[in-house]
Design a protein around this motif. Structure first.
Motif, PDB file in Angstrom:
ATOM      1  N   PRO A 107     -78.978   0.457 -67.288  1.00  0.00           N
ATOM      2  CA  PRO A 107     -79.310   1.584 -66.412  1.00  0.00           C
ATOM      3  C   PRO A 107     -80.713   2.131 -66.664  1.00  0.00           C
ATOM      4  O   PRO A 107     -81.421   2.527 -65.737  1.00  0.00           O
ATOM      5  CB  PRO A 107     -78.250   2.634 -66.770  1.00  0.00           C
ATOM      6  CG  PRO A 107     -77.115   1.873 -67.373  1.00  0.00           C
ATOM      7  CD  PRO A 107     -77.752   0.706 -68.072  1.00  0.00           C
ATOM      8  N   ALA A 108     -81.131   2.113 -67.945  1.00  0.00           N
ATOM      9  CA  ALA A 108     -82.452   2.638 -68.285  1.00  0.00           C
ATOM     10  C   ALA A 108     -83.549   1.726 -67.752  1.00  0.00           C
ATOM     11  O   ALA A 108     -84.551   2.188 -67.199  1.00  0.00           O
ATOM     12  CB  ALA A 108     -82.564   2.796 -69.798  1.00  0.00           C
ATOM     13  N   LEU A 111     -83.885   2.155 -63.964  1.00  0.00           N
ATOM     14  CA  LEU A 111     -84.592   3.387 -63.586  1.00  0.00           C
ATOM     15  C   LEU A 111     -86.090   3.260 -63.842  1.00  0.00           C
ATOM     16  O   LEU A 111     -86.906   3.709 -63.050  1.00  0.00           O
ATOM     17  CB  LEU A 111     -84.036   4.583 -64.354  1.00  0.00           C
ATOM     18  CG  LEU A 111     -82.743   5.196 -63.815  1.00  0.00           C
ATOM     19  CD1 LEU A 111     -82.343   6.403 -64.639  1.00  0.00           C
ATOM     20  CD2 LEU A 111     -82.872   5.611 -62.351  1.00  0.00           C
ATOM     21  N   ARG A 112     -86.434   2.637 -64.965  1.00  0.00           N
ATOM     22  CA  ARG A 112     -87.870   2.496 -65.272  1.00  0.00           C
ATOM     23  C   ARG A 112     -88.572   1.616 -64.249  1.00  0.00           C
ATOM     24  O   ARG A 112     -89.743   1.797 -63.957  1.00  0.00           O
ATOM     25  CB  ARG A 112     -88.067   1.906 -66.680  1.00  0.00           C
ATOM     26  CG  ARG A 112     -87.761   2.952 -67.718  1.00  0.00           C
ATOM     27  CD  ARG A 112     -87.995   2.485 -69.120  1.00  0.00           C
ATOM     28  NE  ARG A 112     -87.345   3.447 -70.007  1.00  0.00           N
ATOM     29  CZ  ARG A 112     -87.452   3.457 -71.314  1.00  0.00           C
ATOM     30  NH1 ARG A 112     -88.201   2.564 -71.917  1.00  0.00           N
ATOM     31  NH2 ARG A 112     -86.822   4.367 -72.034  1.00  0.00           N
ATOM     32  N   GLY A 114     -87.483   1.311 -61.179  1.00  0.00           N
ATOM     33  CA  GLY A 114     -87.246   1.869 -59.844  1.00  0.00           C
ATOM     34  C   GLY A 114     -86.453   0.943 -58.939  1.00  0.00           C
ATOM     35  O   GLY A 114     -86.667   0.879 -57.730  1.00  0.00           O
ATOM     36  N   PRO A 116     -82.346  -0.819 -58.076  1.00  0.00           N
ATOM     37  CA  PRO A 116     -80.928  -0.498 -58.257  1.00  0.00           C
ATOM     38  C   PRO A 116     -80.267  -1.339 -59.349  1.00  0.00           C
ATOM     39  O   PRO A 116     -80.722  -2.446 -59.645  1.00  0.00           O
ATOM     40  CB  PRO A 116     -80.300  -0.845 -56.890  1.00  0.00           C
ATOM     41  CG  PRO A 116     -81.394  -1.277 -56.005  1.00  0.00           C
ATOM     42  CD  PRO A 116     -82.607  -1.542 -56.823  1.00  0.00           C
ATOM     43  N   PHE A 117     -79.214  -0.780 -59.896  1.00  0.00           N
ATOM     44  CA  PHE A 117     -78.396  -1.493 -60.884  1.00  0.00           C
ATOM     45  C   PHE A 117     -76.954  -1.437 -60.406  1.00  0.00           C
ATOM     46  O   PHE A 117     -76.362  -0.366 -60.335  1.00  0.00           O
ATOM     47  CB  PHE A 117     -78.544  -0.836 -62.255  1.00  0.00           C
ATOM     48  CG  PHE A 117     -77.651  -1.433 -63.329  1.00  0.00           C
ATOM     49  CD1 PHE A 117     -77.334  -2.784 -63.346  1.00  0.00           C
ATOM     50  CD2 PHE A 117     -77.150  -0.647 -64.345  1.00  0.00           C
ATOM     51  CE1 PHE A 117     -76.529  -3.339 -64.341  1.00  0.00           C
ATOM     52  CE2 PHE A 117     -76.340  -1.176 -65.348  1.00  0.00           C
ATOM     53  CZ  PHE A 117     -76.029  -2.524 -65.339  1.00  0.00           C
ATOM     54  N   LEU A 118     -76.391  -2.567 -60.043  1.00  0.00           N
ATOM     55  CA  LEU A 118     -74.988  -2.614 -59.655  1.00  0.00           C
ATOM     56  C   LEU A 118     -74.208  -3.125 -60.864  1.00  0.00           C
ATOM     57  O   LEU A 118     -74.347  -4.281 -61.262  1.00  0.00           O
ATOM     58  CB  LEU A 118     -74.799  -3.527 -58.440  1.00  0.00           C
ATOM     59  CG  LEU A 118     -75.583  -3.091 -57.196  1.00  0.00           C
ATOM     60  CD1 LEU A 118     -75.364  -4.071 -56.046  1.00  0.00           C
ATOM     61  CD2 LEU A 118     -75.192  -1.687 -56.760  1.00  0.00           C
ATOM     62  N   GLY A 119     -73.408  -2.228 -61.447  1.00  0.00           N
ATOM     63  CA  GLY A 119     -72.787  -2.540 -62.732  1.00  0.00           C
ATOM     64  C   GLY A 119     -71.348  -2.995 -62.629  1.00  0.00           C
ATOM     65  O   GLY A 119     -70.657  -2.703 -61.659  1.00  0.00           O
ATOM     66  N   THR A 134     -68.622  -7.200 -55.595  1.00  0.00           N
ATOM     67  CA  THR A 134     -67.267  -6.668 -55.688  1.00  0.00           C
ATOM     68  C   THR A 134     -67.122  -6.011 -57.051  1.00  0.00           C
ATOM     69  O   THR A 134     -67.486  -6.617 -58.067  1.00  0.00           O
ATOM     70  CB  THR A 134     -66.231  -7.793 -55.538  1.00  0.00           C
ATOM     71  OG1 THR A 134     -66.494  -8.478 -54.315  1.00  0.00           O
ATOM     72  CG2 THR A 134     -64.821  -7.242 -55.514  1.00  0.00           C
ATOM     73  N   ARG A 145     -65.767  -3.697 -52.091  1.00  0.00           N
ATOM     74  CA  ARG A 145     -66.899  -4.578 -51.767  1.00  0.00           C
ATOM     75  C   ARG A 145     -68.038  -3.672 -51.289  1.00  0.00           C
ATOM     76  O   ARG A 145     -67.832  -2.817 -50.425  1.00  0.00           O
ATOM     77  CB  ARG A 145     -66.497  -5.573 -50.686  1.00  0.00           C
ATOM     78  CG  ARG A 145     -67.523  -6.666 -50.488  1.00  0.00           C
ATOM     79  CD  ARG A 145     -66.918  -7.869 -49.803  1.00  0.00           C
ATOM     80  NE  ARG A 145     -66.008  -8.604 -50.681  1.00  0.00           N
ATOM     81  CZ  ARG A 145     -64.891  -9.180 -50.286  1.00  0.00           C
ATOM     82  NH1 ARG A 145     -64.508  -9.105 -49.039  1.00  0.00           N
ATOM     83  NH2 ARG A 145     -64.149  -9.846 -51.150  1.00  0.00           N
ATOM     84  N   ALA A 146     -69.180  -3.840 -51.907  1.00  0.00           N
ATOM     85  CA  ALA A 146     -70.323  -2.985 -51.582  1.00  0.00           C
ATOM     86  C   ALA A 146     -71.512  -3.842 -51.181  1.00  0.00           C
ATOM     87  O   ALA A 146     -71.686  -4.947 -51.698  1.00  0.00           O
ATOM     88  CB  ALA A 146     -70.678  -2.128 -52.791  1.00  0.00           C
ATOM     89  N   GLU A 147     -72.298  -3.316 -50.249  1.00  0.00           N
ATOM     90  CA  GLU A 147     -73.458  -4.069 -49.757  1.00  0.00           C
ATOM     91  C   GLU A 147     -74.732  -3.262 -49.888  1.00  0.00           C
ATOM     92  O   GLU A 147     -74.722  -2.047 -49.685  1.00  0.00           O
ATOM     93  CB  GLU A 147     -73.278  -4.370 -48.267  1.00  0.00           C
ATOM     94  CG  GLU A 147     -72.295  -5.460 -47.972  1.00  0.00           C
ATOM     95  CD  GLU A 147     -72.163  -5.693 -46.464  1.00  0.00           C
ATOM     96  OE1 GLU A 147     -71.327  -6.526 -46.111  1.00  0.00           O
ATOM     97  OE2 GLU A 147     -72.892  -5.037 -45.673  1.00  0.00           O
ATOM     98  N   LEU A 148     -75.784  -3.950 -50.205  1.00  0.00           N
ATOM     99  CA  LEU A 148     -77.111  -3.330 -50.164  1.00  0.00           C
ATOM    100  C   LEU A 148     -77.903  -4.052 -49.089  1.00  0.00           C
ATOM    101  O   LEU A 148     -78.055  -5.275 -49.135  1.00  0.00           O
ATOM    102  CB  LEU A 148     -77.832  -3.522 -51.489  1.00  0.00           C
ATOM    103  CG  LEU A 148     -77.819  -2.402 -52.503  1.00  0.00           C
ATOM    104  CD1 LEU A 148     -78.714  -2.747 -53.668  1.00  0.00           C
ATOM    105  CD2 LEU A 148     -78.222  -1.077 -51.902  1.00  0.00           C
ATOM    106  N   PRO A 152     -83.357  -5.067 -51.830  1.00  0.00           N
ATOM    107  CA  PRO A 152     -84.465  -4.449 -52.566  1.00  0.00           C
ATOM    108  C   PRO A 152     -85.382  -5.508 -53.176  1.00  0.00           C
ATOM    109  O   PRO A 152     -84.987  -6.674 -53.278  1.00  0.00           O
ATOM    110  CB  PRO A 152     -83.757  -3.643 -53.656  1.00  0.00           C
ATOM    111  CG  PRO A 152     -82.420  -4.284 -53.812  1.00  0.00           C
ATOM    112  CD  PRO A 152     -82.063  -4.902 -52.503  1.00  0.00           C
TER     113      PRO A 152
END
Lengths: 334, 257
Positions: A107-108, A111-112, A114, A116-119, A134, A145-148, A152
């Protein structure tokens, strides 16, 4: 440099972690979809052996950051180093294992940078137009189920372990790329004092053929003695999921899952264990899984070969009795 | 020691799962919220440290009105101050941004939170918060030795697979607490009821000005579908009298061994 799907490799100095081997296989699927190269990133000190093993795997590029400051994993040092390295390489996607190290650093780093992080994903599908993952939610009872969309510039994705994934056959000879990373040690606010491997158990649960494991559904500490009786009758060992360890009912050596041991016994009897992802990753490779649980919808039922749906505390005495009878019969039978 | 504890209010008994209308969260069909269990462990740890070292505890939660239930429990356990940041965000980057805006206004030595929430399960909020505050961090902390000084702490944390690491970490710092660090203590319902009459601070997003002025919005994934996990196999459910089931179970075990 060509576009990259990059796998962050975890190792203990001697061996590549199982999850990183799985990521090599899963990463190749994704890099093929994007027509990108598959690369590996390894941090450590004197990691020639690890690099040799990586070069026998199916990577196009192996990035190596070999420095004395990486000898011991320090979250602050690794966050700085990985951020800097990824900023330079700028991969399309970074795959990491869903480990404590990833959860601390990932996560750090995102963020540094800029990005996304899908964990904690169980699945990922990268394409030119979108990123689809998923993720388990609510203890793994439900998956989302998630989509970006749009994609990015870069993204971090951590994946949970998926046992049984075959290693990919090497079709590429990787180029080894040493990296120079400077870490400003005097400015550090975190210092590694010690690394401890918990040992001292009377028995090693990873060596047992039969593991009798208890979870939150045991309900009371007294049920541990029933587990032990059952284990004794069958010649197995007792183990547990996180809540049982947290309540101090069994020691850390009995803990199965992300925080504890990974077991691959012939039989795993899950007593009152719901089957949260952190536990499942430590036992899903068992040859035969028997689940005893009052909830037919518990995720463990979907993983088990045989299931008993009912009250564990009522059923255990009957099961112990039956195990003893079977043992006595086998003795009589010679 | 001035300690801030961040807690999440989570659904106690999910009755159904549906995507929220805007597609950024999951509706569990229940309004009854409780404190996320591993955050409760973080709170118990804070209470032990206050007992040993003195100081105060402030508990913060981000959420709607229903999430105050978690704060009343914190109050009933004896914390000094509780704050709710009224916002509906659920993604870790936004939540940590809001938490950071609240915490920046406080005097503190350390921030504690649980490793992950039982609903979202990605375990990112604590580390994101540390980054937003520009502080050092440790994840999956199982013991804290805070007896020495207010400059440094020694923590023991999990690396997984039965391996632990001992770290010295400079304060202020953010520690993501693993379950089991302290025993959970029972809180009498009567005390929680009494706590409902005690003051609770609520910050609106407008209070947390820089947010309202348009901080960079994180890229959030859109949730598109919910489904029961695909299972690799379908368990044979053993049925009948308990003694019959027991004999089948033992038979299956002996077949393999």
């Amino acid at each position: 440099m060509a576009e990259q799907v990059l796998v962050v490799v975890e190792h203990d100095g001697n061996e590549i972690g199982t999850i990183s081997r799985q990521l090599a296989t899963r990463g190749r699927e994704q890099s093929n979809r994007l027509n990108a190269q598959l690369s590996a990133l390894v941090l450590g000190h004197q990691v020639e052996g690890i690099v040799r093993s990586l070069s026998e795997m199916d990577f196009d590029v192996v990035f190596v950051a070999d420095d004395s400051s990486f000898e011991y994993y320090n979250p602050e040092v690794y966050t700085r180093a990985v951020s800097e390295i990824l900023r330079d390489i700028a991969p399309r996607a970074v795959l990491l294992g869903d480990t404590y190290m990833t959860r601390e650093v990932g996560p750090a780093v995102a963020l540094r940078l800029g990005i996304p992080f899908l964990g904690s994903c169980v699945d990922v599908e990268l394409s030119e137009t979108k990123v689809m993952v998923t993720q388990p939610k609510y203890g793994g009872v439900i998956h989302v189920r998630a989509e970006l969309e749009p994609v990015p510039s870069s993204i971090l994705i951590s994946l949970q372990s998926r046992p049984g994934l075959p290693d990919t056959v090497r079709a590429h000879v990787p180029s080894i790329v040493p990296l120079k990373v400077e870490v400003d040690t005097p400015g550090l606010r975190t210092r590694v004092v010690d690394v401890i491997q918990e040992t001292g158990a009377e028995f090693d649960i990873t060596k047992a053929d039969i593991v009798i494991a208890g979870g939150r559904g045991l309900g009371a500490k007294e049920s541990i003695s029933s587990l032990k009786e059952l284990a004794q009758a069958l010649g197995g060992v007792v183990a547990c999921s996180r809540p049982v360890y947290d309540m101090g009912w069994l020691p850390v050596d009995c803990l199965v899952g992300m925080s504890g041991k990974t077991v691959i016994p012939k039989v795993y009897v899950a007593c009152g264990i719901s089957g949260a992802p952190q536990h499942v990753m430590g036992m899903s490779g068992a040859q035969c899984i028997i689940a005893i649980n009052k909830d037919v919808n518990a995720p463990i039922i979907g993983l088990a070969h045989y299931a008993v749906v009912g009250d564990l505390r009522e059923f255990l005495p009957t099961l112990i009795e039956e195990a003893r009878r079977a043992k006595a019969d086998s003795k009589r039978g010679g | 020691m001035e300690i801030v504890v961040c807690v999440k209010a989570v659904c106690m008994n999910p009755v159904r799962f549906e995507l929220s209308e805007v597609g950024d969260g999951i509706d569990c069909g229940s309004r009854t919220l409780v404190m996320n269990e591993v955050d409760e462990y973080a709170l118990e740890q804070a209470l032990v440290m206050r007992e040993e070292l003195g100081g105060s505890i402030t508990v913060i939660s981000v959420g709607g009105l229903a999430s105050q239930d978690a704060l009343y429990v914190a109050k009933a356990k004896g914390v000094d101050r509780v704050i709710r940041a009224a916002a509906d965000y659920v993604d870790p980057v936004s939540v940590s941004e809001i938490l950071a805006k609240v915490i920046e206004r406080l005097h503190f030595d350390m921030v504690l939170t649980g490793v992950e929430s039982s609903d979202n399960m990605t375990g990112q909020t604590g580390i994101c918060l540390a980054e937003k505050l520009g502080l050092p961090f440790a994840y999956a902390v199982t013991a804290i030795d805070a007896t020495s000084s207010c400059d440094f702490l020694t923590v023991r944390k999990e690396l997984g697979g039965g391996v632990y690491q001992v770290l010295d970490i400079r304060l202020p710092a953010v520690l993501c607490i693993q379950s089991g660090i302290q025993p959970l203590k029972y809180t009498a319902p009567a005390r929680v009821l009494r706590a409902r009459n005690e003051p609770l601070e609520v910050y609106s997003l407008q209070d947390l000005v820089p947010m309202a002025e348009g901080a960079v919005q994180p890229i959030r994934p859109k949730l598109v579908s919910l489904f029961k996990p695909e299972t690799t196999r379908k368990a044979e459910i053993l049925e009948g009298e308990p003694s019959h089931i027991a004999s089948v179970v033992i038979e299956k075990i002996l077949e393999v061994c």
